[in-house]
Every structure is written in C-alpha cells, then in structure tokens.
Scaffold this motif. Structure first.
Motif, PDB file in Angstrom:
ATOM      1  N   THR B 502       7.913 -10.342 -10.060  1.00  0.00           N
ATOM      2  CA  THR B 502       8.685  -9.110 -10.119  1.00  0.00           C
ATOM      3  C   THR B 502       8.231  -8.149  -9.030  1.00  0.00           C
ATOM      4  N   ALA B 503       6.916  -8.110  -8.833  1.00  0.00           N
ATOM      5  CA  ALA B 503       6.374  -7.200  -7.826  1.00  0.00           C
ATOM      6  C   ALA B 503       6.754  -7.642  -6.422  1.00  0.00           C
ATOM      7  N   SER B 504       7.003  -8.939  -6.245  1.00  0.00           N
ATOM      8  CA  SER B 504       7.184  -9.436  -4.872  1.00  0.00           C
ATOM      9  C   SER B 504       8.428  -8.851  -4.212  1.00  0.00           C
ATOM     10  N   ALA B 505       9.447  -8.547  -5.008  1.00  0.00           N
ATOM     11  CA  ALA B 505      10.641  -7.944  -4.406  1.00  0.00           C
ATOM     12  C   ALA B 505      10.279  -6.606  -3.765  1.00  0.00           C
ATOM     13  N   LEU B 506       9.484  -5.849  -4.490  1.00  0.00           N
ATOM     14  CA  LEU B 506       9.048  -4.557  -3.955  1.00  0.00           C
ATOM     15  C   LEU B 506       8.108  -4.777  -2.773  1.00  0.00           C
ATOM     16  N   MET B 507       7.295  -5.811  -2.893  1.00  0.00           N
ATOM     17  CA  MET B 507       6.362  -6.121  -1.809  1.00  0.00           C
ATOM     18  C   MET B 507       7.122  -6.352  -0.511  1.00  0.00           C
ATOM     19  N   ILE B 508       8.169  -7.163  -0.585  1.00  0.00           N
ATOM     20  CA  ILE B 508       8.903  -7.481   0.636  1.00  0.00           C
ATOM     21  C   ILE B 508       9.541  -6.230   1.223  1.00  0.00           C
ATOM     22  N   GLY B 509      10.166  -5.435   0.357  1.00  0.00           N
ATOM     23  CA  GLY B 509      10.778  -4.200   0.838  1.00  0.00           C
ATOM     24  C   GLY B 509       9.759  -3.292   1.509  1.00  0.00           C
ATOM     25  N   LEU B 510       8.604  -3.148   0.884  1.00  0.00           N
ATOM     26  CA  LEU B 510       7.602  -2.235   1.437  1.00  0.00           C
ATOM     27  C   LEU B 510       6.917  -2.803   2.673  1.00  0.00           C
ATOM     28  N   THR B 511       6.810  -4.122   2.737  1.00  0.00           N
ATOM     29  CA  THR B 511       6.264  -4.735   3.953  1.00  0.00           C
ATOM     30  C   THR B 511       7.095  -4.284   5.143  1.00  0.00           C
ATOM     31  N   LEU B 512       8.407  -4.416   4.987  1.00  0.00           N
ATOM     32  CA  LEU B 512       9.287  -4.058   6.102  1.00  0.00           C
ATOM     33  C   LEU B 512       9.248  -2.560   6.365  1.00  0.00           C
ATOM     34  N   ALA B 513       9.265  -1.783   5.290  1.00  0.00           N
ATOM     35  CA  ALA B 513       9.242  -0.330   5.473  1.00  0.00           C
ATOM     36  C   ALA B 513       7.985   0.082   6.229  1.00  0.00           C
ATOM     37  N   CYS B 514       6.881  -0.527   5.853  1.00  0.00           N
ATOM     38  CA  CYS B 514       5.614  -0.168   6.455  1.00  0.00           C
ATOM     39  C   CYS B 514       5.567  -0.615   7.918  1.00  0.00           C
ATOM     40  N   THR B 515       6.040  -1.822   8.172  1.00  0.00           N
ATOM     41  CA  THR B 515       6.095  -2.311   9.551  1.00  0.00           C
ATOM     42  C   THR B 515       6.909  -1.347  10.397  1.00  0.00           C
ATOM     43  N   MET B 516       8.067  -0.982   9.863  1.00  0.00           N
ATOM     44  CA  MET B 516       8.954  -0.110  10.635  1.00  0.00           C
ATOM     45  C   MET B 516       8.344   1.276  10.822  1.00  0.00           C
ATOM     46  N   ALA B 517       7.621   1.727   9.794  1.00  0.00           N
ATOM     47  CA  ALA B 517       6.978   3.038   9.925  1.00  0.00           C
ATOM     48  C   ALA B 517       5.983   2.998  11.079  1.00  0.00           C
ATOM     49  N   ILE B 518       5.263   1.895  11.194  1.00  0.00           N
ATOM     50  CA  ILE B 518       4.271   1.780  12.271  1.00  0.00           C
ATOM     51  C   ILE B 518       4.972   1.677  13.622  1.00  0.00           C
ATOM     52  N   VAL B 519       6.040   0.864  13.668  1.00  0.00           N
ATOM     53  CA  VAL B 519       6.778   0.738  14.931  1.00  0.00           C
ATOM     54  C   VAL B 519       7.310   2.106  15.356  1.00  0.00           C
ATOM     55  N   GLY B 520       7.938   2.803  14.409  1.00  0.00           N
ATOM     56  CA  GLY B 520       8.513   4.106  14.740  1.00  0.00           C
ATOM     57  C   GLY B 520       7.439   5.097  15.176  1.00  0.00           C
ATOM     58  N   ASP B 521       6.357   5.123  14.432  1.00  0.00           N
ATOM     59  CA  ASP B 521       5.302   6.083  14.738  1.00  0.00           C
ATOM     60  C   ASP B 521       4.647   5.754  16.079  1.00  0.00           C
ATOM     61  N   SER B 522       4.424   4.466  16.322  1.00  0.00           N
ATOM     62  CA  SER B 522       3.819   4.076  17.595  1.00  0.00           C
ATOM     63  C   SER B 522       4.755   4.398  18.741  1.00  0.00           C
ATOM     64  N   ALA B 523       6.047   4.127  18.524  1.00  0.00           N
ATOM     65  CA  ALA B 523       7.015   4.421  19.579  1.00  0.00           C
ATOM     66  C   ALA B 523       6.997   5.908  19.893  1.00  0.00           C
ATOM     67  N   LYS B 524       6.916   6.721  18.839  1.00  0.00           N
ATOM     68  CA  LYS B 524       6.894   8.166  19.063  1.00  0.00           C
ATOM     69  C   LYS B 524       5.624   8.573  19.799  1.00  0.00           C
ATOM     70  N   ALA B 525       4.489   8.002  19.372  1.00  0.00           N
ATOM     71  CA  ALA B 525       3.230   8.346  20.021  1.00  0.00           C
ATOM     72  C   ALA B 525       3.259   7.921  21.484  1.00  0.00           C
ATOM     73  N   SER B 526       3.819   6.733  21.725  1.00  0.00           N
ATOM     74  CA  SER B 526       3.895   6.256  23.109  1.00  0.00           C
ATOM     75  C   SER B 526       4.801   7.154  23.937  1.00  0.00           C
TER      76      SER B 526
END
Ligand SMILES: Nc1ncnc2c1ncn2[C@@H]1O[C@H](COP(=O)(O)OP(=O)(O)O)[C@@H](O)[C@H]1O
Ligand SMILES: [Mg+2]
Lengths: 269, 850
Positions: B502-526
C-alpha cells in the motif's frame, strides 16, 4: 496465591451456601423486552424478564437454543439496548446512556467472555489480558495481575500470540482479561462451548475460584448441566421468559428441569 | 434473517466495489496519460502538415535564432512561373513574419514564452496534408484595415468579429497597427497551434508591413496536379530556380519542422511515457493488493468448497472467473474515467501555455487495448497468487477461526528484490554515464529501465526493509498513544507485505516528486549562478516572449537620461557543412562589456566581415588569426576572416562572435535580441525611471535588473516544475485512494476484532485514532522510502548532467520536509472514511460477523 481445592468435574461441588440474603445487587433487569424483525417474522427474544444478580454469586443461565440467553447477556453487558424495561449495573441505569458512556461502563464495570474469538490476534496473551486497562490508560495492580495470571496458569504463555495457544488456553486468557480489571460483574456466554471437557473444567474452576476467593460476581450461559452444577444459582429461560430457577443446583436437579422444559416445549409445539 | 443476509451481501458488495475501484483507478491512470500523449502528438502532426505545401520553394540558408523565416525573399514573378509548370496545379506565395503580437483588450500582448506569434498573408493554398488552416468564421481580410485571427487567440484576447484589434509589429515603421477583425481561422479537421498566435492580413498589406513593401514572398507553395508526385514536381521546379533558392518536397519540409518541434517536446512525451509506465505499475500494485485481500478474506468460503469436494482447479477457476468479470467491468469504467483525466491534463497544460483546446481528444484503438490488457491481465495475475495459496493448504486448516495463509518467504522475496535493485542501479549508471556509449546508444532506455527496476526492487524488499521502521513506530506509538498506539502499530506489522504494498504507491509518487524537486532546485541554483556570472551592465532590455527588438530601440535607450552606454546583442544560425552553428553579434560597447580574454588577436581587430572564435572551436578546426571560416547564410555563401581567438567566456554562449554589420550583410534581419544598459555612476534610479517610461507602452519589451532577470528565469523553471507536480499530484491522489481502499478492506476484514475491542471498552474516538495512526504509518513509510529514493535519483541525475550547464546540485530540504509532512496529512485524510465506517459498526453485529 493458592488455587483453592476444587471438585472434580464429575463430582459437582457443594455450592457456597453462606450467601447472605442482604448481599447487595450487582446488576438488575426489570421488565426487559426485546423483539427482532416485524410482522410475520417477529421474534420475541426477551419477553418481560425481571432478574436480580447478587454480588459474589455465580449464576448460570440455561435454556433451549433461541430462548434469549445471549440476548439477555448482551443487554446486561451494555452491548445492546432493550426495547422496553430497565438494566441496572450497580446504581447506573443504562437506558439513557450514550455510546461513550456505555463504552466506559463496559470498560470499568463489566467483563465479558465470548464463546469464540475472544482475543485480538495481533497482541500477546499478556497484552490481551491487560487490554481493558491499557485502553483506559490505567496501570494494572501488579499483585492482582500476578494473582490472576497464576490462577489461570498462563505465566509461561504470556508472550505468545493467540494463534500459538490452544482453545482452552485462549479461553483462560479471556477469563483473565475479564477478571483483571476487577469488574463489578463478569458475563460469559457459553465460555466452554467450544472446549473439550477437560479444558472446559479448567475454565469453570477458574470462574468458581474467582467467586469464592475474590467475591467476583459471574453470570454464565451454558447448555451443560455439569457446568451449571458449578454455580450457586441457575436461571432457566424459555421463549424469552424466566420459567424456573434453582439454588445450589446439582447435575440431576438441573437435568430434571431441562427435561421437563423440553417436554413442555414439545407439548406446546 | 433476511436483513442479516442482505447485510452480508452488502458487505460483500462493498468489497467487490472496492476491488473494482482499484482496477478503475489503475486503468484510468494509464488511459488518461495515453490519450493525452496521443492528443499532443496529433496536434503537432496537424501543425506540421498544415505548414507545408506539396512542394516548398524557399531561399537556401539560415534562419534567425527564433526559428523565423529567412530575411531573403523570393520575387513575386516566380509564383507565376512555378504555376505554369506542367506538373503544377497552382502556386501560392506566402508571407510569414514572427513577433507579430496581438494586444488584448487590457493592453497586454497575447501569448507566452515559447510558441511563436506569427503574421501571415491570406491565401487558400492547400497544405500537403490536406488539413491546412482555413477560414472557419467571417470573411477574409481585405485591405490595410482588416485582419483575421486564429480562433483561440481571438477568444483569449476577448475579440469578436467587427472589433478593432491592435497588433504589434516586429520592426520598422510603423511598429503598431489597428485593424478590424473580419474573420477567424482554424483547423476545421482538428489540430492546434499549441499556443502560437496568428494574425492574417491580405497579401499586399502583409508585404507592406513585413517585407518593407517589396512585392515578394518568404516562400512559395506549389500544388501538384493529380498523379504528379512531390518528387517529380520538386525536380521540375528546381529547373527554373535562380541561385540561392531551393525546392523541397512537402514531406521533407514537414520532417524538418517536425524534427525541430519534436525535439522541443520530446522531453514532454518521454516524461509522459515514463509517467504512463509508472502509473501502470502503481495501478497494478493497487489491484494486486486489493485482490490478495479479497481472496484471503474468502479463503474460508473457498476452503469450504474444497471440503465439499471441489477440485483445486475448480476453486482457482472460480476465482479467476470472478477476477475476469471484475477486470472487464473495472476496465470499462476506467476507460471512461481516463478520458476525463485526459481532459483534466489538457486543461492543466493549457494553464502553462500549451493550449490544445483546438484539438479534440485522440482516442486510438491502442488505448482501448491497453485499458483492457491492464485491467484484465493484471487482475487475473493478482487473483492467481492468493487463489493458489488458498488451495495449497488443507481445507480443514482454512476452516479454522484464524486462517494463516502460507506466504512465499520474505527472505526469498528480499533476495529477489535486492537483485532487481542492484540491476537497476547498474542500469542507471550505464544510462547516466558514458561508460557504454561506445557499445550501445540507448542511454535513455537504460535510465528508464534503471528507475523502474530500482522502484520494483525496493517494493519487493520493503516488507523486510520496513520491519525496523514499523517496529520502531509501534514502540513510539505505544509510548505516545498508549494501548491505541500499540494496537495501530501491531496492525501495521500484522501483514508487512500489505502495509508496504500500500505504501509503495505513495513511495513511487514521492520518489518522482523528490527527484523533480531536486532537478528544479538545482536548475534554479545553476541559473542563479550563471546569471551572477554573466549578467553584465546594470539593466537588461529584452522581449519577455523570447522574440526580437526593434533596432530603433537601442538608440532610444541610449538617449534616456542617466544611461551611460547601451550594448546590443543578436543571435543567428548559419550552416557550416550542413550543420547549424549559433552566431552571436555585438558592437564595440558589447565587446567592452563582455570583456573576453583574447588568446590571439585583439578586440579592435573585430570589424565587419571578421569573426572571433572560442578556443575549442578554433582548435577543432585548426583555425587561427588570418584564417577563413566559410558558412552559408541567407545571403548565400560567405567567407569570414578570423580576427581573434578568445578564452571561454560565460557571457558569450556561442562559439562564434561577430559584428552586427556582418550579420546584416549576411542577410539576417536587423533586429536586436538583448540590450545591455550601463547606467552612469549614481544615476541608477534616474536611468531606471527613464527606461520604465520608455517601455511603458511597449507591451513586448521589458527592463530588468539582475534580481528581476534571475527571478524571471526562475519563474520559467517553476512553471515547468509545476506541471510535473500537477501530474504527480494525480499520482499521489491515486496513492491516497489506494490507502483508503486497503484500510477500508482491512476494516471489513477485521470487523469481529473491532467488535471485540469495542466490547472490552474501546471508545469510538479511540477506534478512529487507531485507524488513523495505522494510516499515517503507511503514508509515512511510503514517503520515507520515496524521499530516500528520490534523493538518490535526483542527486545522481544532476551529477550525470553536471557538464550541461547545471553544475550546482541543490537539495531543497525544506521541500522534502514538506513532502513528509504532507504524507502525514495524506495518512490522516485517507483514514477518515475507513475510520468512520469502523466507528459506526454495531458492536454486537460486528462480533457476530463470520
Ligand atoms: N440480530 C438478530 N436479528 C434477528 N433475530 C435475532 C437476532 N439476535 C437474536 N435473534 C433471535 O432472537 C432469539 C433469541 O436469540 P438468542 O438470545 O441468541 O438465543 P440463545 O442465545 O438463547 O440461543 C432467537 O430466535 C434469535 O433468532
Ligand atoms: Mg446464544
């Protein structure tokens, strides 16, 4: 604590004769009525039942299947509400209580042993025993807890989960749970119904001991005249009414009344 | 009796509804994503088909950086000559200009960064695909005072036929006209401009405004007679074309523009595809989970059947038959819901400028096939495992009160998961680094497969991985919430597989959200860092829509009080041996401002007809001062002399820098891209006020200082991240519904136990709290796993692309904390309904439940 000498199951005990007439009343029902269904299919599960259950007494409720024994238990144990009449637990009339108050009443004043599925499967025997206390956020009295555990003989099994216990052990844990919070009254609905005679006898001895040694009030539904013989008093139900009553019963007296009732049932059928 | 029977049927119905619900969600998710990507592709295909004729005759050479037409034109006489070709049915001249902005009724320019604002001449030339733009309402514009707009633009700007529409022109005199709207154009057979805006004028007016009155065209479409192929016609046409003009087939031209555009949206389609894959996995988890519970609950009934003499095959078949029915029903409803989801996605993308409203949803057979394949196959597989488990145990055993179904060992599952995980990591390494680039060219696939394998591996391992967490949570819960906490903790430990699935569905969603948060934040910092390094001067004047500036603007800016100097920069693309090369051009002031370090030559050597090269570029070609660089530009082939070689410079992006005169001589339009303004000392405020006044009535020109410029760039990244978050929001919604489903089913499953707890004194409030706590463990577990994986993915992704202008790896810890907090909220919300249901159970009935 020492386990009191108890009679062998084949040789029912002499009931505690020293019951005082002045003993106060643990629970009382007055004019209880409960019907299920309506129209053609209406069933009078309880029909004007009035009964007093005295403190420190071990009462058996007997009667044919469908006579309303379980319904009576449920009403007394505040698990259900009557259509008419009053249920008193000590000085409290449950008719006007809301769900919360009923729940607290069950938690504080009542112990219950069901025929089956008595324990929460995820909890250990010990946690199951302590469940009513821990739900209430109360700490167990350690001496009393030890006493109860030793009485039911489960010290070695305390860490086990219900699926690692035998049927008799499960029922003993259930009895321990019913006793541990020192309720005003314990109800047991065919607690030995699913057990072999040996395990059944152990459970009955337990209940008897609680009454004798600690003045616990116990009401038990049973089909078994031998079980009834452990009690101080037997109340007979038929078609939702109290039809007979026996004090200091022995097996034969109980059997006799049961036979009479069956005949009467067949005659009226 | 009847009531009891009805109730039991109802309870069972609820289970059926809920497992069907899981299928519906899974299928809807896949269908929605597929329909939307099909629609997106279709709308681009329609756009390409509508932008070419059978044969396109056009000047050879470069285009402007913004992808606009070459400034070289074709004489009008050529149209008649081409029309007279034996294989030609007709020939039509086209005038196309970019940077033609419609001003809406509030005085703002319509459109956004990205899609072009086009000005066209009115003709009814048939497009090669047969699905060209056509008048869909009103009349064609005639004369200088009339124009037509595309439907979407007219609507968003708030104009109706008969209204007066102001239009900004890209350059020259005048820079703004007003004309009456006489008609609307669109794609009658479906298609979308994807956010581009169209202004249509009659041919003389278009020539007048866009081609300085020259009787000429930007390109000519030649339509083939029946039976004449595009190739034959192109060959015929080539015969009479002057130097510097080419004839290409419509197919070839469409492919070119398709390539360009598809490149631009390939990220989007890839992402949607990955998203569809992940939605498939999440959906499948949901179905498997629900079905395992459903069959486990029926195990006694099934055991009874076995005891009564049914064979194992019969029992499994009966479960499969039920699964098939549920699969079909669920897929059908899911298909419908998926269409709604696609509509929602389309609305979402419209919010960020990708307007597909002209394109009706594309519903291909593959969507239907995918829907039923997912729904039925996954359900069948989901039902098979628990059914097999049920029949493997002896019937008598299953008839006991507390049936414990045998489970495949967790240890074996853990080892399998670990293998998948390691494989996934290796695949990720292969995809993100260039280790295997010499062997196979499939980096994207390695990355995608790696992500999927790591997710699946983690899911398989999670029942074991989660044990310490679940154990610790139980203890913490017991300490804080007492008995209720202990019960909740025990419940989550009772079936770690179910909890973690049951948790894995949330895990997958948050994995992507977190990845994207890092990409977005890094892009902004760059971006911030890049801007800090290469923002020169005090203010930047540019077109926020990404278009060009009127060349007269530079002089007007220079005349503003307090402005010390103005430097212009232009960009263009030239062809070198068939490959596009980016050029930048600037003036003296610019060269002084950019301050490149000369390895060879000197700043003063850069004059018209010469170029300065970056070190690498020069070294690659073995060029030095005095050597020559030959390129093709709109004016034809040009040879430029190398005047200098410079070190890499953060301000100069292009490998080749030249003068503004050189570009204009090469046939590129006279239009600036950026003006760098330096204020006089202590005159910053005056200069700023003057600049603001100057651009006040120029809706497509903006003045920004460094902070504003950086904020602007960041806003673009934010917008992109927002789309992805919205998509992930959908994934999270599904995850939440998954938790609701599991909890609700487990409440039904534990009805008796709940009755018992209530009988021994658990209050309704305590019961609700218990279920809420249970839900929160599941949610937090999923979130934790997701955050850890997301950090891993995000950081390694950013590490892999660190050479491509994104040097800074930045982890937005605040955002990550918000995700975890959100998980708690999600847990509480998901528990609401199941907890209410549990609290409402009648104690006696619950105890009496079989
Ligand atoms: N929830 C119920 N709905 C309908 N009828 C019920 C319900 N509970 C009990 N009854 C009926 O009430 C009567 C008394 O039941 P019960 O108290 O369980 O009998 P006993 O325990 O003596 O066998 C029986 O006829 C039974 O069918
Ligand atoms: Mg009964």
């Amino acid at each position: 604590m020492t386990v009191p000498p108890t009679p062998a199951p084949t040789d029912p005990p002499a009931p505690a004769a020293q019951m005082t007439a002045a003993a106060d009343v643990a629970a009382r029902v007055v004019g209880l009525r409960k019907t299920y269904g309506r129209g053609e299919a209406v069933v009078r599960a309880l029909d004007d039942v009035t009964l007093e259950l005295r403190s420190g007494e071990f009462t058996a409720v007997m009667g044919p299947s469908g006579s309303g024994k379980s319904t009576l238990m449920h009403m007394c144990a505040a698990l259900d509400r009557p259509d008419e009449g009053e249920v008193w637990i000590g000085d409290t009339e449950i008719g006007r209580l809301g769900d919360k108050a009923l729940t607290l009443l069950r938690r504080e004043e009542i112990g219950f042993v069901f025929q089956s599925f008595n324990l929460v499967p995820t909890l250990t025997a010990e946690e199951n025993v302590l469940l009513p206390l821990s739900i209430a956020g109360r700490r167990p009295d350690p001496e009393w807890f030890d006493a109860v555990v030793d009485t039911v003989g489960l010290r070695e099994r305390l860490g086990h989960k219900p699926n690692e216990l035998s049927g008799g052990q499960v029922q003993r844990v259930a009895v321990a749970r019913a006793l541990v919070s020192r309720p005003r009254i314990v109800f047991a609905d065919e607690p030995t119904g699913n057990l072999d005679s040996r395990s059944g006898a152990e459970v009955l001895r337990l209940l008897r001991g609680a009454v004798d040694d600690h003045g616990q009030t116990v009401v038990m539904v049973t089909h078994d005249p031998v079980a009834a013989a452990y009690c101080d008093r037997v109340v007979f139900l038929a078609d939702g009414r109290v039809v007979d009553e026996l004090r200091a019963p022995d097996r034969d007296a109980v059997l006799e009344i049961m036979t009479r009732m069956t005949d009467a049932g067949e005659a009226s059928a | 009796m009847i009531r009891a029977a009805l109730r039991s049927l109802l309870a069972r119905k609820l289970r059926l509804v809920m497992s069907t619900f899981a299928i519906v969600l899974g299928v809807a998710f896949v269908v929605g994503t597929l329909i939307f990507s099909d629609t997106l592709n279709r709308s681009f295909t329609a756009l390409f088909a509508s932008t070419v004729g059978d044969v396109v005759v056009r000047p050879v050479g470069g285009t402007t950086e913004a992808g606009g037409p070459s400034s070289a034109t074709l004489p009008a006489a050529l149209v008649d000559e081409l029309a007279a070709l034996p294989g030609a049915a007709r020939a039509d001249g086209n005038v196309t200009a970019i940077g033609v902005y419609v001003v809406d009724s509030d005085g703002k320019a319509v459109g956004g960064y990205g899609p072009p604002a086009l000005g066209l001449n009115d003709n009814d030339a048939p497009a090669a695909g047969g699905e060209g733009l056509a008048l869909v309402a009103g009349e064609s514009p005639v004369g200088p005072d009339e124009l037509a707009l595309d439907q979407v633009t007219a609507e968003s700007a708030g104009y109706q036929i008969g209204d007066t529409v102001p239009v900004l022109l890209p350059r020259g005199d005048p820079d703004r006209i007003e004309a009456t709207l006489t008609g609307l154009v669109g794609f009658p057979e479906g298609g979308s401009l994807n956010g581009a805006t169209l202004v249509v004028l009659d041919t003389p007016t278009a020539q007048d405004l866009f081609l300085d009155g020259e009787e000429a065209f930007n390109d000519i479409w030649v339509t083939a007679r029946d039976g004449v192929s595009q190739e034959e016609l192109a060959a015929e046409a080539s015969g009479l074309l002057p130097d510097g003009v080419e004839a290409v087939t419509g197919d070839a031209a469409a492919d070119e523009s398709a390539d360009e555009l598809l490149d631009a949206i390939s990220f989007l389609t890839t992402f949607l595809l990955i998203f569809a894959g992940i939605s498939l996995v999440v959906g499948s988890f949901l179905i498997v989970n629900t079905f395992s519970m459903l069959v486990a609950q029926r195990s006694r009934e099934l055991a009874l059947l076995r005891a009564l003499g049914a064979s194992r095959v019969q029992v499994v078949a009966s479960v499969q038959a039920e699964a098939a029915v549920l699969g079909v029903v669920g897929s059908t409803i899911g298909l419908g819901l998926g269409v709604l989801l696609a509509v929602a996605l389309r609305a979402l993308f419209a919010q960020v400028g990708l307007d597909l409203s002209g394109q009706s949803l594309v519903f291909t057979p593959r969507v239907v096939v995918a829907a039923y394949a997912v729904g039925i196959l996954v359900t069948a597989v989901a039902a098979l495992a628990p059914a097999l488990r049920t029949v493997r145990i002896a019937p008598v055993q299953a008839l006991r009160d507390d049936v414990a179904l045998p489970e495949a060992s967790l240890a074996r599952r853990f080892r399998g998961g670990l293998a998948l995980f390691v494989l996934g990591c290796l695949s990720l390494v292969a995809g993100l680094t260039d280790l295997l680039d010499d062997v196979v060219d499939a980096g994207g696939w390695f990355t995608g497969a790696g992500v999927l394998l790591v997710l699946l591996g983690t899911t398989a391992m999670s029942p074991v991985l989660a044990q310490p967490f679940l154990g610790a949570t139980r203890r913490a819960y017991a300490a804080v919430f007492g008995s209720v906490g202990n019960l909740a903790g025990q419940n989550s430990l009772r079936n770690p597989r179910r909890t973690t699935a049951t948790a894995s569905a949330l895990m997958i969603g948050l994995t992507l959200a977190c990845t994207m948060a890092i990409v977005g934040d890094s892009a902004k910092a760059s971006t911030d860092r890049a801007i800090e390094q290469n923002f020169v001067g005090d203010y930047v004047v540019s077109n926020p829509f990404g278009g060009e500036l009127n060349p007269a603007l530079a002089d007007q800016v220079a005349a503003v009080d307090g402005v010390a100097s103005v430097a212009r920069e232009r960009f263009a693309l030239a062809q070198e041996d068939g490959d596009a090369r980016a050029l930048a051009a600037t003036d003296r002031a610019g060269l002084a401002l950019f301050d490149p370090v000369f390895v060879e030559g000197a700043p003063d050597d850069l004059v018209d007809g010469t170029v300065v090269l970056k070190e690498d570029f020069a070294a690659d070609r073995d060029l030095g001062v005095g050597d020559e660089l030959t390129v093709t530009v709109p004016a034809g082939e040009q040879t430029w002399t190398v005047a200098g070689v410079i070190e890499d410079n953060p301000v100069i992006f292009t490998p080749v820098l030249t003068t503004i005169g050189t570009l204009e001589a090469g046939g590129f339009p006279a239009a600036d891209y950026v003006l760098f303004v330096t204020a006089e000392d202590e005159a910053g405020a005056t200069a700023r006020d003057g600049l603001d006044d100057l651009v006040a009535d120029l809706p497509v020109v903006s003045v920004k200082d460094q902070q504003e410029f950086a904020a602007d760039q960041r806003a673009q990244i934010d917008q992109f991240v927002l789309i992805i978050y919205a998509l992930l929001g959908l994934a999270l919604l599904i995850a939440v519904l998954g938790i609701v489903n599991t909890l609700a089913l487990s409440v039904i499953e534990r009805t008796r136990e709940i009755g018992l707890l209530r009988a021994v004194g658990l209050t309704r409030g305590q019961l609700r709290r218990m279920i809420t706590l249970e839900s929160v463990v599941i949610a937090v577990l999923g979130a934790l796993l997701g955050v850890v994986l997301g950090l891993g993915f995000g950081v390694s992704l950013m590490y892999a692309v660190r050479d491509q202008g994104l040097e800074v790896i930045s982890v937005p810890f605040g955002q990550v904390a918000v995700f975890l907090l959100l998980a708690v909220v999600v847990g509480v919300l998901a528990a609401f309904w199941p907890a209410r249901r549990a609290a409402r159970l009648d104690v006696l009935e619950a105890i009496a439940t079989e």
